[in-house]
Design an enzyme around this catalytic site. Structure first.
Site, PDB file in Angstrom:
ATOM      1  N   ASP A  77      59.368  18.381  16.379  1.00  0.00           N
ATOM      2  CA  ASP A  77      58.749  17.002  15.979  1.00  0.00           C
ATOM      3  C   ASP A  77      59.308  16.633  14.748  1.00  0.00           C
ATOM      4  O   ASP A  77      58.915  16.997  13.592  1.00  0.00           O
ATOM      5  CB  ASP A  77      57.003  17.381  15.952  1.00  0.00           C
ATOM      6  CG  ASP A  77      56.580  15.886  15.514  1.00  0.00           C
ATOM      7  OD1 ASP A  77      57.397  15.065  15.787  1.00  0.00           O
ATOM      8  OD2 ASP A  77      55.097  15.944  15.429  1.00  0.00           O
ATOM      9  N   ASP A 114      62.012   9.737  16.151  1.00  0.00           N
ATOM     10  CA  ASP A 114      60.912  10.868  16.282  1.00  0.00           C
ATOM     11  C   ASP A 114      61.038  11.483  17.631  1.00  0.00           C
ATOM     12  O   ASP A 114      60.729  11.159  18.830  1.00  0.00           O
ATOM     13  CB  ASP A 114      59.690  10.027  16.161  1.00  0.00           C
ATOM     14  CG  ASP A 114      58.487  11.126  16.271  1.00  0.00           C
ATOM     15  OD1 ASP A 114      58.720  12.113  16.271  1.00  0.00           O
ATOM     16  OD2 ASP A 114      57.231  10.508  16.257  1.00  0.00           O
TER      17      ASP A 114
END
Length: 535
Positions: free
Chosen positions: A196, A412
């Site tokens: 992440d 992201d």
């Protein structure tokens, strides 16, 4: 610290700044010694006895289950330092200092409290561990410019090498995420975690002091008390009360021995609760060896909920902040990290790599743009200036791409779909829909996508125009068509975009990034990318 900030404003030459910084640190140590020795109410044998008694008391405290090591170590070293400045550090006291210094050769005991770090430098030097003392001393001098200087040196040292973690799609686990395996603790245990770049905290499913599940069928559990390198962060520490506020540290602190707790929240509503600690990570290197990374911040999560964690044992936080895994790993392995995301529907036996350190992936198709690390910290922001379909630049207001006006764009890896501000979302989806007029619109339950189509009768993706992100400076990102017309269910394809509202940050999600090689150079502040099979 204020003195160092003032020095940075006054002294512009880097070499002179380093010298001035050393002078400030030396002054700090002198002040500390003065404070420790200014009250000499005991003398001779009586003073030595009281110090000896105090030292043994502190070492006894360290063996208690609820001991807070930084506080105990600080008191013990302070007592020994008082003996040293009185030329009374000999015999059994000197032996005890050496035993204590042996503990401080382990980096897991560094950077817990700056007062303690200064005393550890003294203890290591006094015990003959000069190389370790120098290493810690250098680490204490980091300013932003010095970090950059260190990264340059590290990049030279690690050229052609780095750390490597196998990277896989989470499709077989029912997750729209990508996973790597990390090894945590001593002895090292394996955990499958979400990669992440949109969050800072690295955490694992964990049991500590009776909190957390002892056994789970689908998830592995880290039993913190069985790891010899696990060091909790105390709730009274500066680290907890100030440094970790952005990581949702909680103010609750009923006793000095209580660990620093958190309630970490994600943008999609997912959350994780637990306590902060420092731990050792073991990573494989590109040269086939392994390395142990000591003293990394980790979350010991006793509870968590949210679809983002399906099939995962935790999260590897790769956003760039002082306490993230990415920050530590890039500082050790040359200032860069890179990954290549395989097709999001790939099975778990298909893998690529997450690499920290330099690679040899540069090709004639590689493009480079600015990575703006100061625009939307801790995220990886890029300067998008427009989106085109085929030869047509879409009519999107410039404010959509301006972070100072509530817009801007980030990459992201922890978000599956691509989020666009409403003023960009409408022209993109309406422009693509024109090429799908012959297909029936369908609505899928539980899928947040607005534009889905029945393709059971077949559809030629080549009919779709090429979508293109245009970056400031001229670089262009051309995602594969299957990355924006996404296979969502049997016989159903959807436009892989979601409206983020207005104003909003635009997010390039992991499906849009698939089958591209991405390299984040945090030292040079650049993002390089190129199409790739990732195999």
């Amino acid at each position: 610290m204020a003195a160092l900030v003032l020095l940075r404003m006054i002294v512009h030459d880097h070499d002179n700044l380093f010298i001035a910084a050393e002078a400030v640190h030396a002054l700090g140590i002198s002040v500390l010694i003065y404070k420790l020795t200014k009250e000499r109410t005991c003398a001779g044998t009586q003073s030595r006895f009281l110090i000896f008694e105090g030292f043994l008391g502190n070492m006894y405290e360290l063996e208690k289950e609820d001991a807070v090591p930084p506080e105990v170590y600080l008191n013990a070293l302070g007592l020994l330092l008082r003996l040293d400045v009185r030329d009374a550090l000999d015999g059994s006291f000197e032996d005890r200092l050496k035993l204590l210094a042996a503990r401080f050769t382990d980096q897991a005991n560094w950077y817990l409290e700056w007062h303690l770090d200064i005393l550890i430098v003294w203890a290591l030097s006094k015990a003959g561990e000069t190389s370790r003392a120098y290493e810690l001393f250098e680490g204490l001098k980091f300013s932003e410019d010095q970090k950059r200087h260190s990264l340059i040196s590290q990049k030279r040292k690690t050229k052609g090498g780095g750390a490597k973690l196998s990277l896989r799609s989470g499709s077989d686990y029912g997750a729209a995420q990508y996973f790597v395996e990390v090894r945590v603790g001593t002895p090292a245990e394996r955990f499958r975690v979400v990669v992440d770049t949109g969050s800072e905290l690295t955490w694992v499913n964990c049991r500590f002091r009776g909190k957390g599940k002892g056994r789970e069928k689908k998830r592995r559990v880290f039993r913190a008390e069985e790891s010899s390198s696990f060091r909790q962060v105390g709730c009274l520490t500066q680290t907890c009360k100030v440094d970790l506020m952005n990581l949702f540290s909680l103010s609750s602190c009923p006793t000095p021995s209580t660990p620093c707790s958190y309630d970490y929240r994600y943008a999609d509503g997912s959350a994780a609760q637990g306590v902060f600690a420092k731990e050792t990570f073991t990573v494989g290197l590109t040269n086939g060896r392994v390395a142990r990374l000591h003293g990394l911040l980790i979350g010991c999560s006793s509870s968590f909920d949210g679809d983002s964690f399906q099939g995962a044992d935790g999260v590897l936080g790769l956003a760039l902040s002082d306490y993230s895994f990415a920050s530590k790993a890039t500082s050790l392995f040359g200032g860069t990290f890179s990954y290549c995301l395989v097709d999001h529907l790939s099975h778990k036996n298909v893998s690529s790599y997450l690499i920290f350190g330099s690679t040899t992936k540069t090709t004639t198709t590689t493009r480079t743009t600015t990575l703006d690390l100061n625009l939307s910290p801790p995220f990886y922001a890029v300067n998008v200036i427009g989106i085109s379909l085929g030869d047509d630049m879409l009519d999107i207001p410039s404010q959509v791409w301006d972070a100072t006006s509530g817009g801007g764009t980030i990459l992201d890896s922890g978000t599956s779909l691509t989020l666009l501000a409403e003023a960009a979302y409408k022209p993109v989806v309406s422009g693509l829909e024109r090429y799908l007029v012959g297909l029936k619109r369908v609505k899928l339950e539980g899928v947040p996508i607005e534009y889905c189509f029945d393709v059971t009768s077949g559809f030629n993706e080549s009919k779709l125009p090429q979508l293109m992100f245009h970056f400031e400076g001229g670089a262009r990102f051309e995602p594969h068509r299957r990355s924006y017309l996404v296979d969502t269910a049997h016989g159903v394809k959807c436009l892989g975009f979601v409206s983020a509202g207005a104003p909003a940050t635009n997010v390039v999600g992991n499906i849009m990034q698939q089958n591209y090689f991405w390299e984040f150079d945090v030292m040079a502040s650049t993002l390089s990318f190129a199409p790739s099979t990732c195999l």
